[in-house]
Design an enzyme around this catalytic site. Structure first.
Site, PDB file in Angstrom:
ATOM      1  N   ASP A  21       0.853  -1.198   0.000  1.00  0.00           N
ATOM      2  CA  ASP A  21       0.000   0.000   0.000  1.00  0.00           C
ATOM      3  C   ASP A  21       0.895   1.257   0.000  1.00  0.00           C
ATOM      4  O   ASP A  21       1.904   1.303   0.699  1.00  0.00           O
ATOM      5  CB  ASP A  21      -0.885  -0.014   1.259  1.00  0.00           C
ATOM      6  N   ASN A  54     -12.765  -3.121   3.298  1.00  0.00           N
ATOM      7  CA  ASN A  54     -13.696  -2.009   3.445  1.00  0.00           C
ATOM      8  C   ASN A  54     -14.719  -2.086   2.316  1.00  0.00           C
ATOM      9  O   ASN A  54     -14.354  -2.303   1.163  1.00  0.00           O
ATOM     10  CB  ASN A  54     -12.940  -0.678   3.371  1.00  0.00           C
ATOM     11  N   GLY A  81     -15.749   2.793   4.363  1.00  0.00           N
ATOM     12  CA  GLY A  81     -14.463   3.469   4.181  1.00  0.00           C
ATOM     13  C   GLY A  81     -13.730   3.075   2.918  1.00  0.00           C
ATOM     14  O   GLY A  81     -12.523   3.323   2.789  1.00  0.00           O
ATOM     15  N   GLN A  82     -14.445   2.455   1.955  1.00  0.00           N
ATOM     16  CA  GLN A  82     -13.794   2.054   0.706  1.00  0.00           C
ATOM     17  C   GLN A  82     -13.576   3.274  -0.184  1.00  0.00           C
ATOM     18  O   GLN A  82     -14.477   4.096  -0.354  1.00  0.00           O
ATOM     19  CB  GLN A  82     -14.679   1.021  -0.025  1.00  0.00           C
ATOM     20  N   HIS A  86     -10.545  -5.268  -2.652  1.00  0.00           N
ATOM     21  CA  HIS A  86      -9.180  -5.497  -2.182  1.00  0.00           C
ATOM     22  C   HIS A  86      -9.185  -5.878  -0.712  1.00  0.00           C
ATOM     23  O   HIS A  86      -9.999  -5.408   0.068  1.00  0.00           O
ATOM     24  CB  HIS A  86      -8.280  -4.265  -2.394  1.00  0.00           C
ATOM     25  N   HIS A  91      -6.938  -5.862   2.656  1.00  0.00           N
ATOM     26  CA  HIS A  91      -5.756  -5.279   3.302  1.00  0.00           C
ATOM     27  C   HIS A  91      -5.148  -6.361   4.209  1.00  0.00           C
ATOM     28  O   HIS A  91      -5.867  -6.942   5.040  1.00  0.00           O
ATOM     29  CB  HIS A  91      -6.136  -4.097   4.196  1.00  0.00           C
TER      30      HIS A  91
HETATM   31  P1  AMP Z   1      -9.760   1.407   0.740  1.00  0.00           P
HETATM   32  O1  AMP Z   1      -9.860   2.669   1.514  1.00  0.00           O
HETATM   33  O2  AMP Z   1     -10.143   0.179   1.523  1.00  0.00           O
HETATM   34  O3  AMP Z   1     -10.492   1.488  -0.581  1.00  0.00           O
HETATM   35  O4  AMP Z   1      -8.226   1.200   0.432  1.00  0.00           O
HETATM   36  C1  AMP Z   1      -7.574   1.736  -0.674  1.00  0.00           C
HETATM   37  C2  AMP Z   1      -6.110   1.660  -0.373  1.00  0.00           C
HETATM   38  O5  AMP Z   1      -5.411   1.802  -1.596  1.00  0.00           O
HETATM   39  C3  AMP Z   1      -5.594   2.747   0.557  1.00  0.00           C
HETATM   40  O6  AMP Z   1      -5.011   2.150   1.707  1.00  0.00           O
HETATM   41  C4  AMP Z   1      -4.582   3.500  -0.286  1.00  0.00           C
HETATM   42  O7  AMP Z   1      -3.465   3.938   0.442  1.00  0.00           O
HETATM   43  C5  AMP Z   1      -4.216   2.455  -1.328  1.00  0.00           C
HETATM   44  N1  AMP Z   1      -3.733   2.969  -2.605  1.00  0.00           N
HETATM   45  C6  AMP Z   1      -4.292   3.940  -3.360  1.00  0.00           C
HETATM   46  N2  AMP Z   1      -3.578   4.119  -4.496  1.00  0.00           N
HETATM   47  C7  AMP Z   1      -2.559   3.220  -4.457  1.00  0.00           C
HETATM   48  C8  AMP Z   1      -1.480   2.907  -5.319  1.00  0.00           C
HETATM   49  N3  AMP Z   1      -1.305   3.556  -6.487  1.00  0.00           N
HETATM   50  N4  AMP Z   1      -0.616   1.928  -4.965  1.00  0.00           N
HETATM   51  C9  AMP Z   1      -0.771   1.278  -3.786  1.00  0.00           C
HETATM   52  N5  AMP Z   1      -1.783   1.518  -2.926  1.00  0.00           N
HETATM   53  C10 AMP Z   1      -2.663   2.480  -3.244  1.00  0.00           C
END
Ligand code: AMP
Length: 114
Positions: free
Chosen positions: A31, A87, A93-94, A100, A102
């Site tokens: 991330d 999420n 919180g998505q 995805h 985490h």
């Molecule tokens: P969510 O809030 O569950 O949708 O998580 C999205 C996650 O994607 C967040 O933790 C971001 O930091 C991560 N994220 C967004 N853009 C990128 C990227 N280009 N490479 C890696 N992680 C990313």
């Protein structure tokens, strides 16, 4: 708010990512905004917008993603435990509209999660 599907660009190799696993069904990468010393995202190649969009057709894929999480937790030495988070949609919180998981580790996690 759900924005662009930036993860599709990572799958298509249009933008870089620190990839730690790749196979025919899924991809895992660090991330960019880590919330723990280890913070990896596991995503399916198939576009599934949210957890709520999963169907019976995705049973095998979900099982596979979980087993990859177990493998990565071992590879990344999260021997004392870790947290898996998905999420879902705005209230969950998505922010990225591509399912995805985490995988978080390297520190203590608390409950309730906030
Ligand atoms: P969510 O809030 O569950 O949708 O998580 C999205 C996650 O994607 C967040 O933790 C971001 O930091 C991560 N994220 C967004 N853009 C990128 C990227 N280009 N490479 C890696 N992680 C990313």
């Amino acid at each position: 708010m759900l924005k662009d599907n930036i993860f599709q660009k990572i799958i298509d190799k249009q933008i870089p990512a620190k990839i730690v696993h790749e196979d025919t069904q899924c991809l895992a990468f660090h991330d960019v905004g880590p919330q723990a010393p280890t913070h990896v995202l596991i995503i399916p190649r198939k576009v599934i917008r949210t957890h709520a969009d999963l169907t019976d057709a995705d049973r095998e894929l979900l099982g596979h993603m979980h087993l990859i999480a177990v493998k990565l937790a071992k590879d990344l030495k999260l021997d004392d435990g870790y947290r898996i988070v998905i999420n879902c949609q705005d209230r969950g919180g998505q922010t990225v509209p591509h399912l995805h998981m985490h995988l978080l580790g390297g520190r203590d996690f608390h409950w309730p999660p906030g």
